[in-house]
Design an enzyme around this catalytic site. Structure first.
Site, short mmCIF file in Angstrom:
data_model
loop_
_atom_site.label_atom_id
_atom_site.label_comp_id
_atom_site.label_asym_id
_atom_site.label_seq_id
_atom_site.Cartn_x
_atom_site.Cartn_y
_atom_site.Cartn_z
N CYS A 434 -20.65 60.14 -33.70
CA CYS A 434 -21.29 61.38 -34.11
C CYS A 434 -20.40 62.55 -33.74
O CYS A 434 -19.91 62.63 -32.61
CB CYS A 434 -22.66 61.54 -33.44
N HIS A 476 -27.82 58.11 -40.98
CA HIS A 476 -27.37 58.90 -39.82
C HIS A 476 -27.61 60.39 -40.07
O HIS A 476 -28.12 61.10 -39.18
CB HIS A 476 -25.89 58.61 -39.57
N GLU A 477 -27.26 60.87 -41.26
CA GLU A 477 -27.41 62.30 -41.55
C GLU A 477 -28.87 62.69 -41.76
O GLU A 477 -29.30 63.78 -41.35
CB GLU A 477 -26.58 62.69 -42.78
N HIS A 480 -30.33 63.35 -38.47
CA HIS A 480 -30.00 64.69 -37.96
C HIS A 480 -31.00 65.73 -38.48
O HIS A 480 -31.43 66.63 -37.73
CB HIS A 480 -28.59 65.09 -38.40
#
Length: 511
Positions: A434, A476-477, A480
């Protein structure tokens, strides 16, 4: 008593009396760069009389003339824009009146407005030299006898502890700065100065409208140029330069001048007290210059009527050499901090990002996507991503639900308001990194297939299926944007490992 003032910029009126926008800008930029008509003509390769006639409005400029003037004066696109206005027979753009400031403290700079603020930053052999020129107008009712300037440096922005240690051990000194100042066009009168604040990484100075043998206050309704110059070693100066608008200002311009062999890339961000950082609205232009000591790359940028309290930050990267001036190579996280990535522990990474109301906020969505792509390009120059990469808006300090993904095959994916609505296929564990804590890697379980609901800029709702490595990048994004870091997805009892122990950097996902 001596008083050195500059006359107002000529209006550049033609025979019919219309205002010639190009002539006005040509005269302005000639003043900013300190050229006489003779020296400008030489730099452009034109006859002096022709330059004089264009500037006075008696001669019509050609497109080639405008291009040569733009290159010689490094006007950041201002002369090209003025030429387009001229060709379209539009009147010169009216500049809004600039309100005077309070005059409660006569002689200290209250009532000042800045007609033009121009900075040139030059780098040579480990030394930065900053030359700052300002054309001041006294809109107050009292003479102005001094002007406050600030010199502030930060070698490691985003890492205050490291910066504080650097300047505590090795403070910025007056001898290093070597400050000099002048009043009047062409450095007519040297100016005295006195220190106002003296800190390890910060100086404030009063420039005095007086010299060794004379005083030259700036009286009401008068204008003048002031210029000052100082140097800072690169171990004290980070790869960035920032302009803060503290007085009403009409034109702001910056020029960066670097040796060509450094292969410099440059970009800019506009910041304010009420909005998130955004890329410059106008592009930074690059030109090549040849000097006695070699070729130079010159980056120029300007804007008109910047709002009060706005900050314009230019950053650069010397791609032609490794920076060893600060000792050992920086940690991966330090590289990301320098590139503007918000780091773990910041509350911005723990919040659910604000959704876009599309298509009503389509322009805002496009601007955020532009900012993400701009930062993504800078990151890709600093690190090789064999597995692809992603970046979410909160990671660059923007609280909006937008993210980009670049796959290992080079595909570009932009997502607004994404949510994972279904997972399918096998679940496997692979290492992820990250940008917000790039010194470590961690094993994260993810589904091989995900379906993501997201919104297009025209307001349509879509469901897109992503598989395997791309699914992992997208998930993953999306995490976020919902306030999660990958460490929260790891199995209990597992810890991250230092990046030095990770053996799969620059390789693709394996399935």
């Amino acid at each position: 008593m001596q008083r050195a003032t500059d006359t107002d910029v000529t209006t550049g009126q033609g025979a019919a009396g219309e205002v010639n926008a190009f002539a006005v800008e040509l005269r302005r930029w000639r003043d900013v760069r300190g050229h006489s008509r003779m020296s400008l003509a030489k730099a452009m390769g034109y006859d002096r009389s022709y330059v004089s006639k264009v500037e006075s409005g008696a001669e019509r400029p050609s497109e080639a003339f405008a291009a040569h003037a733009e290159a010689a004066l490094r006007a950041g696109g201002a002369l090209r824009a003025a030429f387009r206005d001229f060709e379209a027979h539009r009147p010169a753009r009216a500049r809004p009146a600039l309100p005077p400031e309070s005059t409660e403290q006569p002689g200290t700079g209250h009532g000042l407005v800045v007609d033009h603020d121009d900075a040139t930053l030059r780098y040579d052999a480990g030394i930065y030299r900053l030359t700052q020129r300002r054309r001041l107008v006294n809109r107050g009712s009292d003479p102005i006898t001094r002007y406050l300037i600030r010199i502030s440096v930060d070698r490691f922005p985003g890492d205050p502890q490291r910066s504080n240690q650097l300047y505590s051990d090795n403070p910025l000194t007056w001898d290093e700065i070597g400050l000099r100042a002048w009043h009047g066009q062409g450095r007519t009168n040297p100016m005295d100065w006195t220190a106002h604040h003296d800190r390890a990484a910060f100086k404030e100075v009063w420039l005095l409208f007086s010299g060794e043998h004379s005083h030259f206050p700036l009286y009401p309704n008068e204008t003048c140029w002031i210029e000052y110059e100082y140097t800072v070693r690169e171990e004290h100066w980070g790869n960035w330069y920032q302009r803060a608008v503290r007085l009403p200002t009409r034109t702001l311009s910056v020029c960066l001048n670097f040796p060509a062999e450094l292969v410099t890339s440059a970009w800019g961000l506009h910041m304010s007290m009420t909005a998130q950082p955004m890329p410059f609205a106008t592009a930074i232009t690059r030109a090549e210059a040849v000097e006695e000591n070699g070729r130079r790359h010159v980056f120029s940028w300007s804007c008109e009527d910047p709002p009060l309290h706005a900050r314009y930050r230019l950053e650069w990267d010397f791609r032609g050499r490794a920076d060893t001036s600060a000792g050992p190579s920086p940690r991966p996280s330090e590289v990301m901090v320098a590139l503007g990535i918000v780091q773990a522990g910041d509350p911005a990474l723990q919040r659910v990002a604000r959704l876009f109301d599309l298509p009503a906020e389509a322009e805002d969505a496009r601007r955020v996507a532009t900012a993400l792509n701009s930062v993504g390009q800078r990151i890709a120059k600093a690190h090789t991503f064999g597995k692809g990469m992603g970046l979410a808006a909160p990671q660059i300090g923007i609280d909006r639900a937008a993210a980009i993904v670049r796959t290992p095959d080079g595909e570009a994916i932009t997502l607004f308001n994404p949510t994972i609505i279904e997972e399918a296929g096998e679940v496997d564990e692979q290492y992820e990194g990250c940008l917000s804590f790039f010194d470590v890697r961690g094993q994260v379980p993810r589904a091989h297939v995900i379906d993501v609901k997201h919104t297009t800029v025209d307001g349509a709702t879509k469901i897109t299926r992503f598989e395997r490595g791309v699914a992992r990048l997208v998930a993953h994004e999306v995490d976020h944007l919902h306030g999660y870091l990958y460490t929260e997805r790891m199995r209990p009892g597992l810890d991250t490992i230092p990046v030095e122990q990770y053996r799969s950097t620059d390789t693709t996902w394996k399935y």
